[in-house]
Scaffold this motif. Structure first.
Motif, PDB file in Angstrom:
ATOM      1  N   ILE A  32       0.827  -1.159   0.090  1.00  0.00           N
ATOM      2  CA  ILE A  32       0.115   0.078  -0.120  1.00  0.00           C
ATOM      3  C   ILE A  32       0.992   1.349  -0.136  1.00  0.00           C
ATOM      4  N   ASP A  33       2.031   1.185   0.740  1.00  0.00           N
ATOM      5  CA  ASP A  33       3.011   2.392   0.764  1.00  0.00           C
ATOM      6  C   ASP A  33       3.451   2.397  -0.582  1.00  0.00           C
ATOM      7  N   GLU A  34       4.064   1.520  -1.187  1.00  0.00           N
ATOM      8  CA  GLU A  34       4.519   1.637  -2.396  1.00  0.00           C
ATOM      9  C   GLU A  34       3.592   2.107  -3.657  1.00  0.00           C
ATOM     10  N   LEU A  35       2.343   1.569  -3.500  1.00  0.00           N
ATOM     11  CA  LEU A  35       1.182   2.070  -4.631  1.00  0.00           C
ATOM     12  C   LEU A  35       0.872   3.422  -4.319  1.00  0.00           C
ATOM     13  N   ALA A  36       0.626   3.950  -3.327  1.00  0.00           N
ATOM     14  CA  ALA A  36       0.426   5.183  -2.861  1.00  0.00           C
ATOM     15  C   ALA A  36       1.519   6.295  -3.391  1.00  0.00           C
ATOM     16  N   THR A  37       2.740   5.773  -3.243  1.00  0.00           N
ATOM     17  CA  THR A  37       3.806   6.673  -3.856  1.00  0.00           C
ATOM     18  C   THR A  37       3.733   6.725  -5.458  1.00  0.00           C
ATOM     19  N   TYR A  38       3.609   5.365  -6.101  1.00  0.00           N
ATOM     20  CA  TYR A  38       3.309   5.338  -7.202  1.00  0.00           C
ATOM     21  C   TYR A  38       2.410   6.105  -7.895  1.00  0.00           C
ATOM     22  N   LEU A  39       1.185   6.024  -7.330  1.00  0.00           N
ATOM     23  CA  LEU A  39       0.017   6.630  -7.587  1.00  0.00           C
ATOM     24  C   LEU A  39      -0.028   8.245  -7.405  1.00  0.00           C
ATOM     25  N   LYS A  40       0.897   8.567  -6.639  1.00  0.00           N
ATOM     26  CA  LYS A  40       0.890   9.968  -5.884  1.00  0.00           C
ATOM     27  C   LYS A  40      -0.539  10.214  -5.210  1.00  0.00           C
ATOM     28  N   VAL A  41      -1.069   9.347  -4.223  1.00  0.00           N
ATOM     29  CA  VAL A  41      -2.173   9.592  -3.441  1.00  0.00           C
ATOM     30  C   VAL A  41      -1.921   9.232  -2.215  1.00  0.00           C
ATOM     31  N   SER A  42      -2.877   9.794  -1.291  1.00  0.00           N
ATOM     32  CA  SER A  42      -2.538   9.643  -0.092  1.00  0.00           C
ATOM     33  C   SER A  42      -2.882   7.870   0.597  1.00  0.00           C
ATOM     34  N   LYS A  43      -2.462   7.163   1.359  1.00  0.00           N
ATOM     35  CA  LYS A  43      -2.407   5.962   1.738  1.00  0.00           C
ATOM     36  C   LYS A  43      -3.928   5.844   2.079  1.00  0.00           C
ATOM     37  N   SER A  44      -4.391   6.907   2.802  1.00  0.00           N
ATOM     38  CA  SER A  44      -6.272   6.884   3.175  1.00  0.00           C
ATOM     39  C   SER A  44      -6.762   6.865   2.068  1.00  0.00           C
ATOM     40  N   THR A  45      -6.627   7.389   1.032  1.00  0.00           N
ATOM     41  CA  THR A  45      -7.073   7.575  -0.216  1.00  0.00           C
ATOM     42  C   THR A  45      -7.357   6.170  -0.855  1.00  0.00           C
ATOM     43  N   LEU A  46      -6.129   5.636  -0.739  1.00  0.00           N
ATOM     44  CA  LEU A  46      -5.855   4.279  -1.534  1.00  0.00           C
ATOM     45  C   LEU A  46      -6.607   2.926  -0.636  1.00  0.00           C
ATOM     46  N   TYR A  47      -6.438   3.312   0.621  1.00  0.00           N
ATOM     47  CA  TYR A  47      -7.141   2.330   1.591  1.00  0.00           C
ATOM     48  C   TYR A  47      -8.569   2.243   1.068  1.00  0.00           C
ATOM     49  N   LYS A  48      -9.358   3.440   1.057  1.00  0.00           N
ATOM     50  CA  LYS A  48     -10.508   3.427   0.678  1.00  0.00           C
ATOM     51  C   LYS A  48     -10.974   3.004  -0.462  1.00  0.00           C
ATOM     52  N   LEU A  49     -10.278   3.287  -1.634  1.00  0.00           N
ATOM     53  CA  LEU A  49     -10.177   2.856  -3.074  1.00  0.00           C
ATOM     54  C   LEU A  49     -10.388   1.227  -3.184  1.00  0.00           C
ATOM     55  N   ALA A  50      -9.275   0.844  -2.312  1.00  0.00           N
ATOM     56  CA  ALA A  50      -9.136  -0.852  -2.263  1.00  0.00           C
ATOM     57  C   ALA A  50     -10.204  -1.243  -1.497  1.00  0.00           C
ATOM     58  N   GLN A  51     -10.732  -0.862  -0.349  1.00  0.00           N
ATOM     59  CA  GLN A  51     -11.828  -1.506   0.270  1.00  0.00           C
ATOM     60  C   GLN A  51     -13.065  -1.328  -0.569  1.00  0.00           C
TER      61      GLN A  51
END
Length: 65
Positions: free
Chosen positions: A11-30
């Motif tokens: 999740i950390d690597e993908l947040a950096t790759y997509l240039k989004v916050s981890k919280s946004t990425l967690y929400k999208l994944a869930q």
């Protein structure tokens, strides 16, 4: 397919790759809006699936909220 060619993001690597916050990425994944899967308690994402997903997203028209 050789396993040395498969890139798996955390999740950390993908947040950096997509240039989004981890919280946004967690929400999208869930919500199932980004391709990924949980391995135990941790999210994992294949780079190939993410790149394909990004290509599909760029084909969609922008809809402001």
């Amino acid at each position: 397919m050789p396993t040395d060619r498969i890139h798996i993001f955390t999740i950390d690597e993908l947040a950096t790759y997509l240039k989004v916050s981890k919280s946004t990425l967690y929400k999208l994944a869930q919500e199932g809006k980004v391709p990924g899967q949980k391995v135990g308690k941790h999210w994992r994402f294949r780079r190939e699936a993410i790149d394909h997903w990004l290509d599909q997203q760029s084909d969609k028209p922008f809809k402001p909220r």
